[in-house]
Design a protein around this motif. Structure first.
Motif, PDB file in Angstrom:
ATOM      1  N   ASP A 112       0.835  -1.209   0.000  1.00 19.23           N
ATOM      2  CA  ASP A 112       0.000   0.000   0.000  1.00 19.23           C
ATOM      3  C   ASP A 112       0.868   1.257   0.000  1.00 19.23           C
ATOM      4  OD1 ASP A 112      -2.317  -1.496  -0.016  1.00 19.23           O
ATOM      5  OD2 ASP A 112      -2.626  -1.383   2.155  1.00 19.23           O
ATOM      6  N   ARG A 113       1.949   1.211   0.769  1.00 21.22           N
ATOM      7  CA  ARG A 113       2.836   2.383   0.826  1.00 21.22           C
ATOM      8  C   ARG A 113       3.515   2.606  -0.520  1.00 21.22           C
ATOM      9  NH1 ARG A 113       8.264   3.470   2.649  1.00 21.22           N
ATOM     10  NH2 ARG A 113       8.587   1.253   3.069  1.00 21.22           N
ATOM     11  N   LEU A 114       4.034   1.538  -1.117  1.00 20.21           N
ATOM     12  CA  LEU A 114       4.654   1.670  -2.434  1.00 20.21           C
ATOM     13  C   LEU A 114       3.637   2.110  -3.470  1.00 20.21           C
ATOM     14  CD1 LEU A 114       6.840   1.269  -4.599  1.00 20.21           C
ATOM     15  CD2 LEU A 114       6.244  -1.172  -4.611  1.00 20.21           C
ATOM     16  N   GLY A 115       2.458   1.477  -3.486  1.00 16.22           N
ATOM     17  CA  GLY A 115       1.441   1.837  -4.458  1.00 16.22           C
ATOM     18  C   GLY A 115       0.999   3.278  -4.332  1.00 16.22           C
ATOM     19  N   GLY A 116       0.865   3.734  -3.082  1.00 12.76           N
ATOM     20  CA  GLY A 116       0.484   5.133  -2.887  1.00 12.76           C
ATOM     21  C   GLY A 116       1.550   6.095  -3.367  1.00 12.76           C
ATOM     22  N   ARG A 117       2.811   5.703  -3.233  1.00 10.95           N
ATOM     23  CA  ARG A 117       3.915   6.561  -3.656  1.00 10.95           C
ATOM     24  C   ARG A 117       3.944   6.737  -5.167  1.00 10.95           C
ATOM     25  NH1 ARG A 117       6.392   9.775  -0.429  1.00 10.95           N
ATOM     26  NH2 ARG A 117       6.794   8.109   1.068  1.00 10.95           N
ATOM     27  N   VAL A 118       3.614   5.673  -5.924  1.00  7.83           N
ATOM     28  CA  VAL A 118       3.776   5.716  -7.382  1.00  7.83           C
ATOM     29  C   VAL A 118       2.449   5.716  -8.125  1.00  7.83           C
ATOM     30  CG1 VAL A 118       6.027   4.612  -7.242  1.00  7.83           C
ATOM     31  CG2 VAL A 118       3.989   3.191  -7.578  1.00  7.83           C
ATOM     32  N   GLY A 119       1.320   5.664  -7.387  1.00 13.82           N
ATOM     33  CA  GLY A 119       0.021   5.735  -8.041  1.00 13.82           C
ATOM     34  C   GLY A 119      -0.430   4.454  -8.713  1.00 13.82           C
ATOM     35  N   VAL A 120      -0.134   3.300  -8.099  1.00  9.77           N
ATOM     36  CA  VAL A 120      -0.539   2.002  -8.640  1.00  9.77           C
ATOM     37  C   VAL A 120      -1.143   1.176  -7.510  1.00  9.77           C
ATOM     38  CG1 VAL A 120       0.212  -0.155  -9.708  1.00  9.77           C
ATOM     39  CG2 VAL A 120       1.233   2.012 -10.424  1.00  9.77           C
ATOM     40  N   ALA A 121      -2.341   0.618  -7.732  1.00 10.53           N
ATOM     41  CA  ALA A 121      -2.941  -0.305  -6.774  1.00 10.53           C
ATOM     42  C   ALA A 121      -2.336  -1.689  -7.005  1.00 10.53           C
ATOM     43  CB  ALA A 121      -4.454  -0.349  -6.938  1.00 10.53           C
ATOM     44  N   ILE A 122      -1.626  -2.198  -6.023  1.00 11.76           N
ATOM     45  CA  ILE A 122      -0.890  -3.454  -6.195  1.00 11.76           C
ATOM     46  C   ILE A 122      -1.765  -4.621  -5.744  1.00 11.76           C
ATOM     47  CG2 ILE A 122       1.150  -4.759  -5.512  1.00 11.76           C
ATOM     48  CD1 ILE A 122       2.564  -2.073  -5.059  1.00 11.76           C
ATOM     49  N   GLU A 123      -2.151  -5.453  -6.711  1.00 11.00           N
ATOM     50  CA  GLU A 123      -3.013  -6.599  -6.439  1.00 11.00           C
ATOM     51  C   GLU A 123      -2.455  -7.902  -6.979  1.00 11.00           C
ATOM     52  OE1 GLU A 123      -5.493  -6.313  -4.536  1.00 11.00           O
ATOM     53  OE2 GLU A 123      -5.764  -4.144  -4.473  1.00 11.00           O
ATOM     54  N   ASP A 124      -1.544  -7.824  -7.941  1.00 11.11           N
ATOM     55  CA  ASP A 124      -1.030  -9.019  -8.590  1.00 11.11           C
ATOM     56  C   ASP A 124       0.378  -8.744  -9.093  1.00 11.11           C
ATOM     57  OD1 ASP A 124      -1.473  -7.315 -10.757  1.00 11.11           O
ATOM     58  OD2 ASP A 124      -3.210  -8.420 -11.487  1.00 11.11           O
ATOM     59  N   LEU A 125       0.975  -9.732  -9.781  1.00 13.47           N
ATOM     60  CA  LEU A 125       2.350  -9.565 -10.239  1.00 13.47           C
ATOM     61  C   LEU A 125       2.478  -8.443 -11.252  1.00 13.47           C
ATOM     62  CD1 LEU A 125       5.280 -10.551 -10.211  1.00 13.47           C
ATOM     63  CD2 LEU A 125       4.654 -12.189 -12.012  1.00 13.47           C
ATOM     64  N   GLY A 184       6.431 -17.082 -13.575  1.00 16.64           N
ATOM     65  CA  GLY A 184       5.626 -15.919 -13.251  1.00 16.64           C
ATOM     66  C   GLY A 184       4.238 -16.273 -12.767  1.00 16.64           C
ATOM     67  N   ALA A 185       3.668 -17.362 -13.289  1.00 14.69           N
ATOM     68  CA  ALA A 185       2.321 -17.764 -12.872  1.00 14.69           C
ATOM     69  C   ALA A 185       2.307 -18.142 -11.395  1.00 14.69           C
ATOM     70  CB  ALA A 185       1.838 -18.929 -13.732  1.00 14.69           C
ATOM     71  N   ARG A 186       3.335 -18.865 -10.969  1.00 16.35           N
ATOM     72  CA  ARG A 186       3.406 -19.251  -9.547  1.00 16.35           C
ATOM     73  C   ARG A 186       3.593 -18.010  -8.679  1.00 16.35           C
ATOM     74  NH1 ARG A 186       7.366 -23.872  -7.130  1.00 16.35           N
ATOM     75  NH2 ARG A 186       5.639 -25.160  -7.873  1.00 16.35           N
ATOM     76  N   ALA A 187       4.456 -17.093  -9.093  1.00 21.90           N
ATOM     77  CA  ALA A 187       4.668 -15.864  -8.322  1.00 21.90           C
ATOM     78  C   ALA A 187       3.390 -15.044  -8.240  1.00 21.90           C
ATOM     79  CB  ALA A 187       5.790 -15.043  -8.949  1.00 21.90           C
ATOM     80  N   ASP A 188       2.660 -14.970  -9.326  1.00 22.59           N
ATOM     81  CA  ASP A 188       1.418 -14.207  -9.356  1.00 22.59           C
ATOM     82  C   ASP A 188       0.383 -14.814  -8.414  1.00 22.59           C
ATOM     83  OD1 ASP A 188      -0.357 -12.131 -10.654  1.00 22.59           O
ATOM     84  OD2 ASP A 188      -1.460 -13.950 -11.194  1.00 22.59           O
ATOM     85  N   ALA A 189       0.235 -16.147  -8.461  1.00 21.47           N
ATOM     86  CA  ALA A 189      -0.735 -16.811  -7.589  1.00 21.47           C
ATOM     87  C   ALA A 189      -0.396 -16.588  -6.122  1.00 21.47           C
ATOM     88  CB  ALA A 189      -0.778 -18.307  -7.917  1.00 21.47           C
ATOM     89  N   ALA A 190       0.881 -16.676  -5.791  1.00 20.21           N
ATOM     90  CA  ALA A 190       1.291 -16.466  -4.401  1.00 20.21           C
ATOM     91  C   ALA A 190       1.011 -15.041  -3.960  1.00 20.21           C
ATOM     92  CB  ALA A 190       2.773 -16.792  -4.252  1.00 20.21           C
ATOM     93  N   LEU A 191       1.324 -14.104  -4.827  1.00 14.53           N
ATOM     94  CA  LEU A 191       1.113 -12.704  -4.473  1.00 14.53           C
ATOM     95  C   LEU A 191      -0.372 -12.415  -4.239  1.00 14.53           C
ATOM     96  CD1 LEU A 191       2.959  -9.765  -6.188  1.00 14.53           C
ATOM     97  CD2 LEU A 191       0.567  -9.569  -5.522  1.00 14.53           C
ATOM     98  N   ARG A 192      -1.221 -12.934  -5.122  1.00 15.67           N
ATOM     99  CA  ARG A 192      -2.667 -12.728  -4.950  1.00 15.67           C
ATOM    100  C   ARG A 192      -3.153 -13.335  -3.635  1.00 15.67           C
ATOM    101  NH1 ARG A 192      -5.626 -11.638  -9.824  1.00 15.67           N
ATOM    102  NH2 ARG A 192      -4.264 -11.513 -11.654  1.00 15.67           N
ATOM    103  N   ARG A 193      -2.629 -14.527  -3.298  1.00 14.05           N
ATOM    104  CA  ARG A 193      -3.058 -15.192  -2.063  1.00 14.05           C
ATOM    105  C   ARG A 193      -2.633 -14.379  -0.847  1.00 14.05           C
ATOM    106  NH1 ARG A 193       0.149 -19.426  -1.716  1.00 14.05           N
ATOM    107  NH2 ARG A 193      -0.745 -20.221  -3.654  1.00 14.05           N
TER     108      ARG A 193
END
Length: 490
Positions: free
Chosen positions: A216-229, A265-274
């Protein structure tokens, strides 16, 4: 190396202790150090110094604050001596903390902390009295008397620092760097540059709440909502660009070892979403995300013409007690013995195969890996770039006279000493810049021994050029910094 005041001799003055030729065992070494190395400005491309302290030109209230508040090397030594944690990292009275350090110092024969401590006292405060319980009050009073004239910027002048790099999270506010650049930057020279260190992206995956707060802190700094890879990659890329705009010339990554698995990348994305939804990631999933972050960093370094730094081989936070009480980076780390070659070769080879290999610096914590790192660096190159992939400076558990000597000798045998980028202080304290002096003395001694043994010509100009390059010129060139010709803090 410094503009230190004349040595003040008093009760306990130590005669030959720290004499002018310490660590210089031959005539060539002495000439090279005193006539060339000692006067070179410092280019330090890896520190942990807070840019905000330089931006506000912090003045330190006591020697304990300047010396002990953030230096986990000293914390570790004090704990080993049985000092209570309140006196180590706690909020005990500053004098009591300093007195505890003074009781510890005489125990440190052959430990680099003993040499560093007394170089710092001598170069900054002109005090040549050995620190002990008997001299602690005298040293405390004299150093504290001088502290108002030892602000952060004045200390950098004292150590002739031309430029230094800090270590910063992608979500950090870079306003202090911009302040320093606006006040002190001249002719394209930026005296304090940030370094992009995205370790939190993968380290926090096993703590959903902490990872979410960081994202949330990084996303707020750069204007991106971080939800996935994909969104994480977008946010990190924007952050990297902001760092370059603020003068950043490198990223840095602290890992046990580079993962030795194909990218997934698919495994990293799934983990990040979880994790984003409160779940947890496995070790394999954390490794998959690490690989994605590293590949992104390599690509960004190639695009922006920056340097990729890898700090490998440390086993961090091994004490559950200290980690629970103090968090990470509190002096409870050890050398790791993980395999370094497979993942490192895979990673660098993949960047080269894609045509995006940037300039790279490899740091190892385990001295058993010295030859491995030297040989690995020499296997990769970039046409027209001197020392594009380097085995970097002696780091952490190798940062002492013996470790520096072994590293320079191994590098000379396997690589090219003349192209070496030189030393970094890895500093937590402004006083830690004396580590450059120790390195320079050992460098001149290693070169001098080769000359005096008849193994290299006694060509004064060539030797002087080599020493100047290793003391700062090579690092400036590798990191795309201006030549270290001036000290901007005055």
């Amino acid at each position: 190396m410094s503009e230190g005041v004349p040595a003040r001799r008093g009760a306990g003055a130590t005669g030959r202790f720290l004499h002018d030729d310490v660590l210089l065992s031959n005539a060539t070494a002495r000439r090279l150090f005193h006539d060339v190395a000692a006067s070179q400005p410092v280019v330090d491309v890896h520190t942990h110094l807070p840019a905000r302290d330089i931006a506000r030109d912090r003045v330190y209230e006591t020697l304990a604050e300047l010396w002990l508040d953030d230096d986990h090397y000293k914390w570790r030594a004090m704990r080993t001596a049985g000092v209570d944690e309140q006196l180590v990292s706690g909020d005990a009275d500053p004098w009591d903390r300093f007195a505890a350090w003074a009781r510890t110092v005489p125990r440190l024969l052959h430990n680099p902390l003993y040499l560093w401590t007394h170089l710092e006292l001598r170069r900054v405060f002109g005090i040549d009295v050995a620190l002990s319980p008997a001299t602690a009050r005298e040293i405390w009073d004299e150093a504290n008397r001088q502290l108002p004239a030892c602000s952060a910027r004045r200390l950098l002048v004292r150590f002739t620092v031309a430029v230094l790099a800090t270590t910063d999270d992608p979500g950090d506010d870079l306003a202090p760097h911009r302040t320093v650049a606006a006040e002190l930057g001249t002719g394209g020279a930026v005296p304090v540059v940030p370094t992009w260190r995205p370790d939190a992206a993968h380290r926090l995956l096993d703590d959903p709440a902490a990872w979410g707060s960081w994202a949330d802190r990084l996303g707020g700094r750069v204007g991106v909502a971080i939800e996935d890879l994909e969104s994480l990659t977008e946010a990190l890329g924007r952050s990297y660009g902001h760092f370059v705009d603020a003068g950043g010339r490198a990223s840095d990554h602290g890992l046990d070892a580079v993962p030795d698995d194909p990218r997934d990348g698919a495994r990293a994305d799934a983990a990040l979403r979880r994790v984003r939804n409160g779940g947890r990631a496995s070790a394999d999933e954390r490794a998959a995300l690490t690989s994605e972050v590293l590949h992104l960093a390599g690509r960004l370094a190639h695009v922006y013409g920056c340097v990729l730094q890898l700090h490998l081989g440390a086993r961090r936070d091994v004490s559950p007690r200290l980690h629970a009480a103090l968090g990470p980076d509190a002096g409870a780390d050890a050398i790791g013995d993980g395999r370094q070659a497979p993942g490192l070769a895979r990673f660098l080879g993949s960047l080269e195969a894609e045509g995006i290999l940037p300039r790279v610096v490899l740091y190892n914590a385990n001295p058993a890996d010295n030859a491995l790192f030297a040989a690995m660096a020499g296997a990769f190159s970039l046409p027209g770039v001197d020392g594009a992939v380097q085995w970097g400076p002696p780091w952490w558990f190798n940062d002492h006279e013996g470790g520096i000597r072994r590293q320079l000798e191994e590098l000379g045998r396997v690589g090219q000493l003349a192209g070496f980028m030189g030393m970094v202080a890895d500093a937590r304290s402004m006083l830690s810049m004396t580590r450059h002096e120790v390195f320079r003395r050992v460098l001149c001694d290693v070169i001098g021994r080769e000359v005096e043994a008849g193994l290299y010509p006694a060509d004064t100009d060539r030797l002087a050029d080599m020493v100047r390059a290793v003391c700062g010129g090579n690092a400036a060139g590798l990191f795309g910094l201006p030549p270290p010709a001036a000290v901007p803090w005055r």
